[in-house]
Design a protein around this motif. Structure first.
Motif, mmCIF file in Angstrom:
data_model
loop_
_atom_site.group_PDB
_atom_site.id
_atom_site.type_symbol
_atom_site.label_atom_id
_atom_site.label_comp_id
_atom_site.label_asym_id
_atom_site.label_seq_id
_atom_site.Cartn_x
_atom_site.Cartn_y
_atom_site.Cartn_z
ATOM 1 N N ILE A 18 0.769 -1.669 -0.010
ATOM 2 C CA ILE A 18 0.235 -0.255 -0.645
ATOM 3 C C ILE A 18 0.815 1.183 -0.022
ATOM 4 O O ILE A 18 0.610 1.891 -0.607
ATOM 5 C CB ILE A 18 -1.230 0.024 1.503
ATOM 6 C CG1 ILE A 18 -2.242 -0.808 0.925
ATOM 7 C CG2 ILE A 18 -1.538 1.263 1.614
ATOM 8 C CD1 ILE A 18 -2.952 -1.198 2.684
ATOM 9 N N PHE A 19 1.814 1.139 0.825
ATOM 10 C CA PHE A 19 2.965 2.695 0.969
ATOM 11 C C PHE A 19 4.092 2.117 -0.898
ATOM 12 O O PHE A 19 3.670 3.835 -0.910
ATOM 13 C CB PHE A 19 3.938 2.421 2.169
ATOM 14 C CG PHE A 19 4.650 2.927 2.104
ATOM 15 C CD1 PHE A 19 4.974 4.504 3.087
ATOM 16 C CD2 PHE A 19 5.980 2.860 1.767
ATOM 17 C CE1 PHE A 19 5.643 5.515 2.722
ATOM 18 C CE2 PHE A 19 7.297 3.583 1.422
ATOM 19 C CZ PHE A 19 7.264 4.756 1.964
ATOM 20 N N PHE A 20 4.671 1.513 -0.845
ATOM 21 C CA PHE A 20 4.780 1.935 -2.286
ATOM 22 C C PHE A 20 3.721 2.348 -3.486
ATOM 23 O O PHE A 20 4.815 2.756 -4.556
ATOM 24 C CB PHE A 20 5.130 0.615 -2.641
ATOM 25 C CG PHE A 20 5.966 0.129 -3.902
ATOM 26 C CD1 PHE A 20 7.521 0.572 -3.994
ATOM 27 C CD2 PHE A 20 5.638 -0.493 -5.193
ATOM 28 C CE1 PHE A 20 8.733 1.257 -4.505
ATOM 29 C CE2 PHE A 20 6.322 -0.448 -6.687
ATOM 30 C CZ PHE A 20 8.300 0.065 -6.028
ATOM 31 N N GLY A 21 2.019 0.841 -3.512
ATOM 32 C CA GLY A 21 1.426 2.136 -4.927
ATOM 33 C C GLY A 21 0.817 3.424 -4.586
ATOM 34 O O GLY A 21 1.430 4.062 -5.587
ATOM 35 N N ASN A 22 0.926 3.728 -2.965
ATOM 36 C CA ASN A 22 1.053 5.532 -2.742
ATOM 37 C C ASN A 22 2.044 6.261 -3.353
ATOM 38 O O ASN A 22 1.897 7.496 -3.894
ATOM 39 C CB ASN A 22 0.769 5.362 -1.499
ATOM 40 C CG ASN A 22 0.361 7.093 -1.050
ATOM 41 O OD1 ASN A 22 -1.231 7.851 -1.786
ATOM 42 N ND2 ASN A 22 1.084 7.957 0.237
ATOM 43 N N ILE A 23 3.422 5.902 -2.784
ATOM 44 C CA ILE A 23 4.402 6.561 -3.353
ATOM 45 C C ILE A 23 4.677 6.324 -5.446
ATOM 46 O O ILE A 23 5.131 7.687 -5.882
ATOM 47 C CB ILE A 23 6.164 6.138 -2.678
ATOM 48 C CG1 ILE A 23 6.194 6.423 -1.399
ATOM 49 C CG2 ILE A 23 7.042 6.220 -3.635
ATOM 50 C CD1 ILE A 23 5.745 7.378 -0.786
ATOM 51 N N SER A 24 4.244 5.140 -5.482
ATOM 52 C CA SER A 24 4.786 5.263 -7.141
ATOM 53 C C SER A 24 3.326 5.720 -7.811
ATOM 54 O O SER A 24 3.764 6.728 -8.691
ATOM 55 C CB SER A 24 4.487 3.158 -7.695
ATOM 56 O OG SER A 24 5.397 3.114 -6.767
ATOM 57 N N MET A 25 2.399 6.086 -6.797
ATOM 58 C CA MET A 25 1.361 6.887 -7.997
ATOM 59 C C MET A 25 1.444 8.342 -7.533
ATOM 60 O O MET A 25 1.656 9.331 -8.818
ATOM 61 C CB MET A 25 0.263 6.928 -7.193
ATOM 62 C CG MET A 25 -0.800 4.871 -7.154
ATOM 63 S SD MET A 25 -2.507 5.418 -6.237
ATOM 64 C CE MET A 25 -3.084 6.268 -7.524
ATOM 65 N N GLY A 26 2.446 8.929 -6.721
ATOM 66 C CA GLY A 26 3.024 10.355 -6.420
ATOM 67 C C GLY A 26 3.628 10.714 -7.831
ATOM 68 O O GLY A 26 3.785 11.632 -8.005
ATOM 69 N N ALA A 27 4.672 9.258 -7.909
ATOM 70 C CA ALA A 27 6.266 9.311 -8.699
ATOM 71 C C ALA A 27 5.372 10.382 -9.750
ATOM 72 O O ALA A 27 6.114 10.252 -10.686
ATOM 73 C CB ALA A 27 6.833 8.297 -8.102
ATOM 74 N N ALA A 28 4.606 9.418 -9.732
ATOM 75 C CA ALA A 28 3.950 9.081 -12.197
ATOM 76 C C ALA A 28 3.500 10.803 -12.023
ATOM 77 O O ALA A 28 3.077 10.478 -13.119
ATOM 78 C CB ALA A 28 2.778 7.796 -11.623
ATOM 79 N N GLY A 29 2.791 11.364 -11.289
ATOM 80 C CA GLY A 29 1.871 12.684 -11.595
ATOM 81 C C GLY A 29 1.016 11.955 -11.052
ATOM 82 O O GLY A 29 0.160 12.590 -10.984
ATOM 83 N N HIS A 30 0.585 10.803 -10.820
ATOM 84 C CA HIS A 30 -1.101 11.088 -10.127
ATOM 85 C C HIS A 30 -1.163 11.121 -9.142
ATOM 86 O O HIS A 30 -0.622 11.537 -7.963
ATOM 87 C CB HIS A 30 -1.387 9.373 -10.062
ATOM 88 C CG HIS A 30 -1.234 8.438 -11.789
ATOM 89 N ND1 HIS A 30 -1.982 9.174 -12.755
ATOM 90 C CD2 HIS A 30 -0.167 7.851 -12.176
ATOM 91 C CE1 HIS A 30 -1.488 8.454 -13.988
ATOM 92 N NE2 HIS A 30 -0.027 7.558 -13.820
ATOM 93 N N THR A 31 -2.623 11.825 -8.721
ATOM 94 C CA THR A 31 -2.918 11.728 -6.900
ATOM 95 C C THR A 31 -2.966 10.563 -5.962
ATOM 96 O O THR A 31 -2.556 9.119 -6.531
ATOM 97 C CB THR A 31 -4.358 12.214 -7.247
ATOM 98 O OG1 THR A 31 -5.785 11.291 -7.510
ATOM 99 C CG2 THR A 31 -4.373 13.603 -7.622
ATOM 100 N N THR A 32 -2.521 11.116 -5.002
ATOM 101 C CA THR A 32 -2.107 9.664 -3.956
ATOM 102 C C THR A 32 -3.699 9.518 -3.472
ATOM 103 O O THR A 32 -4.174 10.313 -3.116
ATOM 104 C CB THR A 32 -1.270 9.645 -3.104
ATOM 105 O OG1 THR A 32 -1.083 11.682 -2.469
ATOM 106 C CG2 THR A 32 0.489 10.523 -4.176
ATOM 107 N N PHE A 33 -3.169 8.609 -2.617
ATOM 108 C CA PHE A 33 -4.921 7.898 -1.812
ATOM 109 C C PHE A 33 -4.740 8.651 -0.981
ATOM 110 O O PHE A 33 -5.209 8.037 -0.018
ATOM 111 C CB PHE A 33 -5.315 6.570 -1.714
ATOM 112 C CG PHE A 33 -4.812 6.008 -2.154
ATOM 113 C CD1 PHE A 33 -3.829 4.811 -1.358
ATOM 114 C CD2 PHE A 33 -3.824 5.063 -4.003
ATOM 115 C CE1 PHE A 33 -3.250 4.021 -1.092
ATOM 116 C CE2 PHE A 33 -3.275 4.501 -3.524
ATOM 117 C CZ PHE A 33 -2.509 3.192 -2.383
ATOM 118 N N LEU A 34 -2.830 8.738 0.653
ATOM 119 C CA LEU A 34 -2.741 8.799 1.226
ATOM 120 C C LEU A 34 -2.419 10.061 1.682
ATOM 121 O O LEU A 34 -1.108 10.408 0.655
ATOM 122 C CB LEU A 34 -2.012 7.501 1.865
ATOM 123 C CG LEU A 34 -2.418 5.981 2.217
ATOM 124 C CD1 LEU A 34 -1.206 5.134 2.237
ATOM 125 C CD2 LEU A 34 -3.292 6.004 2.888
ATOM 126 N N GLY A 35 -2.539 11.173 2.841
ATOM 127 C CA GLY A 35 -2.355 12.000 2.794
ATOM 128 C C GLY A 35 -0.480 11.482 3.546
ATOM 129 O O GLY A 35 -0.508 10.526 3.587
#
Length: 74
Positions: A18-35
């Motif tokens: 879950i943590f890695f997915g959130n970081i990956s989404m943020g790095a790809a320029g998408h909105t993250t689902f965790l603050g």
């Protein structure tokens, strides 16, 4: 002890994914689902579950070694 180790390690893997997915989404320029705080807590829980799982496996290993030593000494 093994009852504790495997669920703890599985929980650690899920939390880290879950943590890695959130970081990956943020790095790809998408909105993250965790603050920020939720992301930190996810990583913290993942780390704690991993430590619990590893310590439980170590306790199982030491118990097995002690049992083998006591049975081979007879």
């Amino acid at each position: 002890m093994n009852r504790i180790a495997m669920p703890a390690l599985a929980g650690a893997a899920v939390m880290f994914l879950i943590f890695f997915g959130n970081i990956s989404m943020g790095a790809a320029g998408h909105t993250t689902f965790l603050g920020d705080v939720a992301e930190m807590l996810t990583l913290f829980v993942s780390t704690m579950l991993f430590v619990v799982g590893v310590l439980a496996l170590e306790a199982v290993r030491k118990t097995r070694e002690a049992d083998e030593d006591s049975s081979s000494g007879d």
